[in-house]
Design an enzyme around this catalytic site. Structure first.
Site, mmCIF file in Angstrom:
data_model
loop_
_atom_site.group_PDB
_atom_site.id
_atom_site.type_symbol
_atom_site.label_atom_id
_atom_site.label_comp_id
_atom_site.label_asym_id
_atom_site.label_seq_id
_atom_site.Cartn_x
_atom_site.Cartn_y
_atom_site.Cartn_z
ATOM 1 N N ASP A 29 1.108 -1.279 0.217
ATOM 2 C CA ASP A 29 0.115 -0.143 0.228
ATOM 3 C C ASP A 29 0.356 1.217 0.175
ATOM 4 O O ASP A 29 0.829 2.094 0.820
ATOM 5 C CB ASP A 29 -0.896 0.047 1.327
ATOM 6 N N GLU A 49 -10.981 1.017 -4.210
ATOM 7 C CA GLU A 49 -10.326 1.579 -3.263
ATOM 8 C C GLU A 49 -8.894 2.182 -3.535
ATOM 9 O O GLU A 49 -8.307 2.062 -4.233
ATOM 10 C CB GLU A 49 -9.772 0.232 -2.203
HETATM 11 C C1 6LW Z 1 -5.854 -2.124 1.803
HETATM 12 C C2 6LW Z 1 -6.842 -2.127 -0.006
HETATM 13 C C3 6LW Z 1 -5.382 -3.039 0.061
HETATM 14 O O1 6LW Z 1 -6.872 -1.012 3.074
HETATM 15 O O2 6LW Z 1 -5.053 -4.042 0.268
HETATM 16 O O3 6LW Z 1 -3.958 -4.007 -2.468
HETATM 17 C C4 6LW Z 1 -6.141 -2.783 1.338
HETATM 18 N N1 6LW Z 1 -4.809 -2.963 -1.488
HETATM 19 O O4 6LW Z 1 -6.024 -0.677 0.400
HETATM 20 C C5 6LW Z 1 -5.129 -3.995 3.041
HETATM 21 O O5 6LW Z 1 -3.329 -3.867 2.719
#
Ligand code: 6LW
Length: 538
Positions: free
Chosen positions: A40, A196
């Site tokens: 992240d 996300e």
């Molecule tokens: C994070 C999300 C993700 O909150 O995995 O790969 C989750 N992306 O954005 C935890 O790392």
């Protein structure tokens, strides 16, 4: 005469910087730029300096801060979360604790915003010196839930974005974290799983919304949308995804799962993307967690950004880079000299460990000492076992390569009856492979220990001659091998165990294997301890 001297100095400085630009390679680099569990990633730039942060889940200190001049060579300069008053990580594991962070800079201040699970509280900390201590948390109390917050500063205002079902945004008072104005909805991207990791950038009169979709596994990818109005509606880039290995072309790449990206413009106006990805080993599984990758971006005026030509990246990147500023490499052998930092007593940095070493949850600092025996790491065992979701006496660094040899030298003179100390390839409380020294009936034995779920297995043990134990874990992409020695030359193999049973695909969660040392005992109040002279990783 002075004029001549000035002109000579000026000319020589021009020649030096030209020569320097020739000596530091501007060509190519290797991905990942931050190998091992560095998930992240988020990046910002202040002048010629780049700063990058990663998520850390149950590990403490939380959210490492890296500095670079070229986006390729990174040095960890600090951690955002160093004090238990900043965050409560008690009983957290690889599915909780600190999730995705974002780092941004505005008006002389750095901000790091993130979410702590299981409460799902969003909060941010700030500092004017990213290598120092960061503030106590400013809690976002109007939005609880989901994850991946980010900040966007525009025309003197601060906006808070987060993902909670869809991507939401609202203005906040950045001094207090209080909501100003209503919450707007920016949609769910293109409708992929788990939209996300949102970030907003303003360029050429557009607001660009970058986000990840597909979930942080093989289907992960990055899309970008834009709008003339910050609150939308946002139009999708017809060439989405701008970054993805979830296609036939990259199905055999050793790097998979690209996503969770951030964009940054360099001082020379070039654009770059950092993102996460993972390097697969046997059975398409990965043990080192998600790692930080880098790719060049072509982003022409009024156009959509194009990542590395075709939205993919390689281990061996051939592209031009910024003038590279090579950094001092980490030592192969960590000698555990105390590192003095300007840190308060309640900061983990007061222990004096080198950057990159982390403990679990809410460590008891009194269990760790680099001063009781100069040049040695002294571990005072706790009755919290390594296989408990809490804070055993444990400190570790990331596994950063598929194949490695990790060896530590233990002085067991003060190991008490029933005490254990050892080296571990640790993925989770119920998933770790250890080489353990244990005192039993006045003798010290060195044994392998494999913990997999409800199973704990000691394959073989040998008796230690003397008090100095060399404990070793190696890997070859298929297996981890546990061995031990009394003289540091003749190592006795004790066990081997499949790589795959420490993989994220087997265990779940969001972290990667950590290589570390630990000490534990079955009864409280004993005054035994172990001293570790060095930890070698190559
Ligand atoms: C994070 C999300 C993700 O909150 O995995 O790969 C989750 N992306 O954005 C935890 O790392």
């Amino acid at each position: 005469m002075n004029r001549l001297i000035v002109s000579l100095l000026f000319t020589s400085s021009i020649l030096c910087s030209f020569a320097q630009s020739l000596t530091t390679s501007n060509q190519g680099f290797k991905n990942p730029v931050l190998p091992g569990f560095h998930a992240d990633p988020s990046v910002c730039r202040v002048g010629d300096d780049f700063y990058l942060v990663n998520s850390t889940f149950q590990y403490f200190p939380g959210v490492p801060v890296f500095h670079s001049k070229d986006l390729v060579n990174w040095e960890q300069v600090g951690n955002c979360l160093t004090r238990p008053t900043q965050v409560d990580l008690r009983k957290t594991d690889g599915n909780s604790g600190i999730y995705a962070p974002t780092i941004r800079y505005n008006n002389g201040r750095f901000y790091m915003v993130t979410t702590v699970f299981p409460s799902r509280r969003h909060f941010y900390v700030w500092t004017d010196n990213p290598a120092g201590e960061w503030s106590d948390p400013v809690v976002i109390d109007f939005a609880i839930g989901s994850c991946d917050p980010t900040l966007f500063f525009d025309e003197g205002k601060c906006y808070f974005l987060w993902k909670e079902g869809d991507i939401k945004i609202c203005e906040i008072d950045v001094e207090t974290g209080k909501q100003l104005g209503e919450i707007h909805h920016l949609g769910v991207g293109l409708g992929g799983r788990y939209p996300e990791g949102p970030h907003i950038y303003k360029k050429d009169g557009y607001y660009y919304l970058l986000l990840a979709e597909g979930g942080t596994e093989h289907g992960h990818h990055v899309n970008i949308l834009r709008s003339k109005d910050l609150f939308g509606p946002y139009q999708s880039n017809p060439s989405n995804p701008i970054l993805s290995h979830f296609n036939m072309k990259m199905q055999n790449s050793s790097i998979q799962g690209l996503g969770h990206a951030d964009l940054v413009q360099a001082p020379d106006s070039s654009w770059w993307m950092i993102c996460l990805g993972y390097r697969t080993s046997a059975y398409l599984q990965h043990v080192m967690g998600r790692e930080t990758m880098l790719a060049p971006v072509k982003w022409e005026k009024g156009a959509w950004p194009v990542v590395n030509g075709d939205g993919t990246l390689q281990v061996d990147m051939k592209c031009a880079t910024l003038p590279q500023v090579p950094l001092k490499q980490d030592p192969v052998r960590e000698e555990f000299e105390f590192v003095k930092r300007n840190a308060p007593k309640d900061s983990y940095h007061s222990i004096g460990l080198p950057m990159g070493w982390m403990s679990l949850c809410d460590p008891d600092y009194t269990k760790y000492s680099l001063t009781e025996r100069k040049g040695w790491l002294r571990l005072h065992p706790s009755t919290t076992d390594l296989s408990v979701t809490a804070s055993p006496t444990f400190v570790a660094r990331r596994q950063t390569e598929l194949t490695f040899t990790a060896t530590a030298l233990f002085d067991l003179t003060h190991l008490e009856e029933g005490m254990q100390a050892g080296i571990t390839a640790y993925a989770a409380p119920l998933n770790h492979y250890d080489v353990v020294a244990e005192k039993r009936n006045g003798k010290i034995f060195m044994k392998s220990n494999v913990r997999l779920g409800q199973t704990s297995h000691n394959e073989k043990e040998i008796e230690l001659t003397g008090n100095q134990a060399y404990l070793r874990i190696t890997s070859d992409k298929e297996f981890y091998y546990m061995s031990a020695s009394s003289d540091g030359v003749n190592f006795t193999p004790l066990a081997k165990m499949e790589y795959r049973f420490l993989s994220t695909e087997t265990i779940g969660g969001f972290t990667g294997v950590m290589l570390g040392v630990f000490a534990q005992q079955n009864v409280e109040g004993r005054d035994g301890y172990v001293d570790i002279d060095w930890f070698e990783y190559k």
